[in-house]
Each structure stands twice: as structure tokens, then as C-alpha cells.
Design a protein around this motif. Structure first.
Motif, mmCIF file in Angstrom:
data_model
loop_
_atom_site.group_PDB
_atom_site.id
_atom_site.type_symbol
_atom_site.label_atom_id
_atom_site.label_comp_id
_atom_site.label_asym_id
_atom_site.label_seq_id
_atom_site.Cartn_x
_atom_site.Cartn_y
_atom_site.Cartn_z
ATOM 1 N N ASP A 188 -15.658 34.232 10.045
ATOM 2 C CA ASP A 188 -16.059 33.119 9.640
ATOM 3 C C ASP A 188 -16.957 33.732 7.941
ATOM 4 O O ASP A 188 -16.656 34.705 7.617
ATOM 5 N N ASP A 248 -25.522 26.765 11.655
ATOM 6 C CA ASP A 248 -23.995 27.529 11.823
ATOM 7 C C ASP A 248 -22.917 27.738 12.175
ATOM 8 O O ASP A 248 -24.010 26.414 13.282
ATOM 9 N N ASP A 300 -15.383 29.231 9.315
ATOM 10 C CA ASP A 300 -15.182 29.729 10.684
ATOM 11 C C ASP A 300 -13.665 29.283 11.027
ATOM 12 O O ASP A 300 -13.834 28.253 11.160
ATOM 13 N N ASP A 333 -21.716 34.932 13.721
ATOM 14 C CA ASP A 333 -22.963 35.059 13.619
ATOM 15 C C ASP A 333 -23.480 33.841 14.166
ATOM 16 O O ASP A 333 -25.320 33.436 15.044
ATOM 17 N N GLY A 334 -23.053 32.403 13.902
ATOM 18 C CA GLY A 334 -23.791 31.251 14.668
ATOM 19 C C GLY A 334 -24.437 31.018 16.075
ATOM 20 O O GLY A 334 -24.878 30.626 16.403
HETATM 21 CA CA CA Z 1 -21.594 32.335 10.226
#
Ligand code: CA
Length: 269
Positions: A42, A236, A29, A197-198
Motif C-alpha cells: 500500500d 481508500d 496499492d 487498510d482500504g
Molecule cells: Ca491505504
């Protein structure tokens, strides 16, 4: 510092944090939180590729930092990001397939008042929190988002879905992706959250809203959000940018009357 600089620095607070998480070895990221850009990328493509893709993407915005944003220049920066990644992979076949999401907001001016330009490619997200309500501004470009839209899975199921990482648009492709784009008036007291999205794979919207509701400083809020993802397992990389407009921010619209114009002299070449 002139009036314009004072207006920008006194009414917009931002904080950011990016963390490798609890499982991954590399943080792919990248974040940019410099007025007027608040962006998360990302990266994907494995070691020494995903992290380069996200860094290359954000680099295209740096020449625009310090100036009120203009819609066409934001589009041009997104196009440039795509082209720069494609060019990188063409020169280095071992990095073929690398790419990145890109989500963010940029403050500009339309018709004499300030507006946020919101843009998205991929499954990083932009949320807006105002009037105690959290709303997701962006739509994910992902397989699970399509399954949700089709009514086949719920948002909760999507966070655990084995294909939750499969995205349907990214930077680093030919032809380049079409970014989603929104224009929203800037409102006093609102908070924007840009995240990878982590964060959203580990922390549900209700928990995100509860943290934003505390209205701690932008940096403390960013730290709290990442801490919550770490506590949930952080499978993540986790990245967040928090941007808060002051409650009493009502009188500065005309201060950003013509775009582009330099808001900061330092650091602008
Ligand atoms: Ca990710």
C-alpha cells in the motif's frame, strides 16, 4: 508438469483484486499473487510516487517466484525493497517521502513440512481463517493500533479515527524498518487473506469472516470482499489476496522437501 508442480497447482488456490475505490484518483496499492508469494503493498506519497513505491517493492520478489520460499531470501527481498525505494527517492527529490507498507505470506519448507512465512511492515494485514475462526496474524504498525493497545480507543473507533492512516513503520526509510515475521505450519482447509487498510477501514472482521465462511472460489471471495468495501464507500484504495489450501491437502509435504527448487520452469530466468 512434474509431481511437484502438480502438487502446488492442485492444492493451493489464489485470487486477487485491487481497486482504486470510490474517492481516490490513483491506485497506490499493488498486489502479487504468484506462487509462493501472496503480497499486498500500500504505497504512500501522492501522485506518481505511492504507486511507484508499491510497485518497486513487489518487483523485488519477482526473481523468487516459482521457487519454494526460504526465510533468508524473504528477508533479503524486504531489505532490497526498502533500499530500492530509498535509492529511487535519492535520484528524484520530488518523490522524497514516498514509501509503502508490505504484508504477505510465502510458502516454504522447514524440517520436511510446509510452512507459511508471514511478514509485515505497516498497516496492511494478514488474516487466517480456519475452523470457522478468523484471526488477524499481523499487528498493525500504526498510531491507532498503539491507541488500541493502550486501551484508549476500540477497534471500531479506530476505523473512523482521523489519524487512522498514520503508520509507524514503512518501507522507504533509513535505516530500514524491522519487519515482523512469523512461521506457521500449512494446514489443510485454511484460508489466508492479505489486504490493504482500504478493506479493513470499511469492512469489519465479522463481515470479513462471513464472506470467507461461504468458501466460494478464491477469486470470487476476493471479488466479494472488494465489492463489500466499495458498497461501504471505499474512501481508500482496496486490495485483497485470498489464498486457500485444499481440504484434502495432506500428502504433499515431502514434495517441497528441499528449498529452493524450481516449481515452475516457465517464467523463471
Ligand atoms: Ca491505504
Amino acid at each position: 508438469m512434474n509431481d511437484v508442480e502438480r502438487a502446488a497447482t492442485s492444492t493451493i488456490a489464489s485470487g486477487s483484486r485491487t481497486d482504486v475505490g470510490a474517492v481516490r484518483e490513483v491506485n497506490e496499492d499493488a498486489v502479487l499473487a504468484e506462487f509462493p508469494f501472496f503480497v499486498v503493498a500500500d504505497g504512500m506519497g501522492g501522485h506518481a510516487a505511492g504507486d511507484i513505491a508499491s510497485a518497486i517493492a513487489l518487483e523485488q520478489f519477482r526473481p523468487l517466484v516459482g521457487y519454494a520460499a526460504r526465510q533468508e531470501l524473504v528477508h533479503a527481498a524486504i531489505d532490497a525493497a526498502n533500499e530500492a525505494i530509498v535509492e529511487w527517492t535519492q535520484q528524484r527529490p520530488e518523490t522524497m517521502g514516498m514509501g509503502t507498507t508490505l504484508s504477505g505470506i510465502a510458502l516454504g519448507e522447514i524440517g520436511g513440512s510446509r510452512h507459511w512465512f508471514v511478514f509485515n511492515v505497516g498497516d496492511s494485514r494478514v488474516y487466517r481463517y480456519a475452523g470457522a475462526v478468523l484471526s488477524q496474524v499481523t499487528s498493525d504498525h500504526s498510531e491507532v493500533a498503539e491507541l488500541i493497545a493502550a486501551g484508549r480507543i476500540t477497534a471500531d473507533q479506530a476505523r473512523q479515527h482521523p489519524r487512522r492512516n498514520v503508520i509507524t513503520r514503512s518501507l522507504g526509510t533509513q535505516p530500514g524498518p524491522v519487519p515482523d515475521f512469523w512461521v506457521l505450519p500449512a494446514q489443510p482447509g485454511e484460508i489466508y487473506l492479505v489486504c490493504s487498510d482500504g478493506l479493513t477501514s470499511e469492512v469489519g472482521d465479522d463481515d470479513i469472516a462471513a464472506i470467507l465462511h461461504l468458501r466460494r472460489s478464491a477469486q470470487a471471495t476476493a471479488n466479494d470482499l472488494v465489492d463489500r468495501a466499495l458498497a461501504a464507500g471505499a474512501r481508500d484504495n482496496v486490495s485483497v489476496v485470498v489464498v486457500a489450501l485444499a481440504d484434502d491437502d495432506v500428502a504433499h509435504d515431502l514434495d517441497v522437501a528441499t528449498a529452493p527448487r524450481p516449481l515452475y520452469r516457465d517464467g523463471v530466468s
